[in-house]
Enzyme design. Sequence first.
Site, PDB file in Angstrom:
ATOM      1  N   CYS A   1       0.818  -1.204   0.000  1.00  0.00           N
ATOM      2  CA  CYS A   1       0.000   0.000   0.000  1.00  0.00           C
ATOM      3  C   CYS A   1       0.863   1.270   0.000  1.00  0.00           C
ATOM      4  O   CYS A   1       0.389   2.349  -0.295  1.00  0.00           O
ATOM      5  CB  CYS A   1      -0.972   0.005   1.163  1.00  0.00           C
ATOM      6  SG  CYS A   1      -0.179  -0.246   2.738  1.00  0.00           S
TER       7      CYS A   1
ATOM      8  N   GLY B   1     -14.132   2.470  22.762  1.00  0.00           N
ATOM      9  CA  GLY B   1     -13.639   3.424  21.776  1.00  0.00           C
ATOM     10  C   GLY B   1     -12.728   2.661  20.857  1.00  0.00           C
ATOM     11  O   GLY B   1     -12.268   1.568  21.204  1.00  0.00           O
TER      12      GLY B   1
END
Lengths: 273, 422
Positions: free
Chosen positions: B51, B192
């Site tokens: 990537c 979270g």
Amino acid sequence: MEILVLIACGFYFLSAAGYLFYLIFQKNYLQRVGFDLLLAGFICHTIALGLGWFHSGVIPVRNLYETLLTAGWATAGIFLVFSYRLRMKIFGIYAAPLITLIMIVATQVARVPVDARPLFNNFWLVVHILTIFLGEAALALAGGAGVLYLIQEQAIKTKRHGFFYKRLPSLELLDGTGYACLISGFTLMTFGLVTGIIYAKSVWGHFWSWDPKEIWAGITWLLYAALLHERLTVGWRGRRSAILAIIGFAVIVFTFLGVNFFLQGHHGEFTRL
Amino acid sequence: MHHITLIGLNHKTAPVALRECIALSPDETIAMQAGLGEHPDISETVVFSTCNRVEVLMAAKNPENAVQVAKAFLARTKKVPVAQFENALYVHHDAAAFRHLFRVASSLDSMVVGEPQILGQIKEAYLAATRQKTSGPLLNRLLHRAFFVAKRIRTETGIGDRAVSISFAAVELGRKIFGTLENKKVMLIGAGEMAELAMEHLVRQRVGEIIVANRTFERGVAIARRFNGQAIRFDECQAYLKLVDVIIGSTGAKGYVITRDQVKRSLRGRRNRPLFFIDIAVPRDIDPQINRLANCYVYDIDDLKGVVDENIQDRKEEAVKGERIVEEGVVHFQQWYESLSVVPTIVALRKKIEAIVDGEIQHTLSSLNGLSDADRQALGRMRNALVKKVLHHPTAFLKRNGCQKDRTIYLDVARKLFDIDE
């Protein structure tokens, strides 16, 4: 004997240097070298003490020189056993310089042996001396583990991770090592005190004579007993335990040397200069 | 003589928008390797794409030509005009190409210096290339050298030693406190993204029981199920302080969720076992005063960031050592690479001298009559000895290690002096 002591001294010194380089460069072979050198020093040291014992016919604690030699030997022996069992590689950074220091001080003091009296070879006395020395050596290591613990805890608490943070092991391992040293040291010391009391009874006719050495030995023992008691009942550990281990070691040094120099007592001759 | 050429683009030269257009899928990589391999100018090729980068390694007779071919191929495969990505491309030849490859393989060129994935990705690409037989003697040797350099850097420097993410920094701290996180009990308060990431890291360390406390119990149950843990009601936190070893705070609450007094009260019941608080909530969930209690350690998000920054700095220092190892690798490989071109030069030199001597012998023989066969044989022997003696010193000189640094210059001079290239 002389020359062997000097060789042992040299090995210990090189071992301390090896551990210092290990601390700085973190290469495993350096730790290996430090350990092997210490082992070599210990072997020379053992032979030297054995020869001394063989020639004089009494356990080598007749003056400060011999007493320190025996103390150094006990520390090296206990360290070798512990580092074999505990796998805390960095511990040598404390033990090797300590042993070297004891040896250097030993070689610097004068050596007038006290008369070899027959009671020196009393069984209880020999056991008393050996267990007390080994026990105190283990407690000396416990003090060292305490110092390392405090350094590492300080780094974690203040969040400033410097030179030592990377190099020292986990708090758990430091605390556990200190505890193992403490337990074995306390056991040996208790054994040493009991045999000493039995010996006193057999020679002087009474168990306890309120001699300064005896009083301080009792204080030391109570201190460690309190520390272990707290640890076992309410789980005293970490920082407080480390600090007490260091204080305990300081008290031992005082009981070992200070009492004889500043106060008088029936152990005086063993540390005579 | 084949030259090694590398073209590519990475996170430093191309923005992510461009990288995603150029990044090759595994199938496209294979297609590109096969396509380039068929080109007459290109003898070997290995392509890899992640990537953050696309790299095309080639061994070619005419490097400039090979670069053009590869560019065109990329454009055709990704259906993007060459002009659009040309400026982001870098082209390296020979030594510069080796250096680039070694730096990439050992993660010195990565976005996060020292990350370990890149080496595996290159190994995979190389494996594919060997299966396709697009990699040959030059690139095989080059890639093996790259793997060797990368491994050496990983073992000899601390480039990958320290955590460079918040959640991994927390794991590393946990290990410095507990020795091992195995079987330690963890309580997650709130939820979270970052808390869950930290939790994943902890799970990988084989922590013991996992307890999730959330204001919305149902949400807590959902998270607990993900980590194979147990959900508790929010007001039960206090009771669980006695049991757990690691606490992750990540609620949206305004005030402190865990106060100093709560922790202090639980200490005796815990028998002073260490307690490690990881506070990744903003505003904070854990009272920082807790850090002053015995055997309690509190790290908030800024503390963890501080640790990460320190570690990144450490890695950068270690990377300097890595660069030195890369240079050694480049010098090593170049020696081998250049020795390849010594042999053809010596062969050409020998042919040239033989041609000159043979020509002169023919010329002389044509004007000499009445030579016996023995005489001719003697002349033949003289011819061989002459060639051998003339070539002895130049050959030894070119092969000798002494002139390694400038061997290319000497080879060039030798070729020019004897007019070999014409």
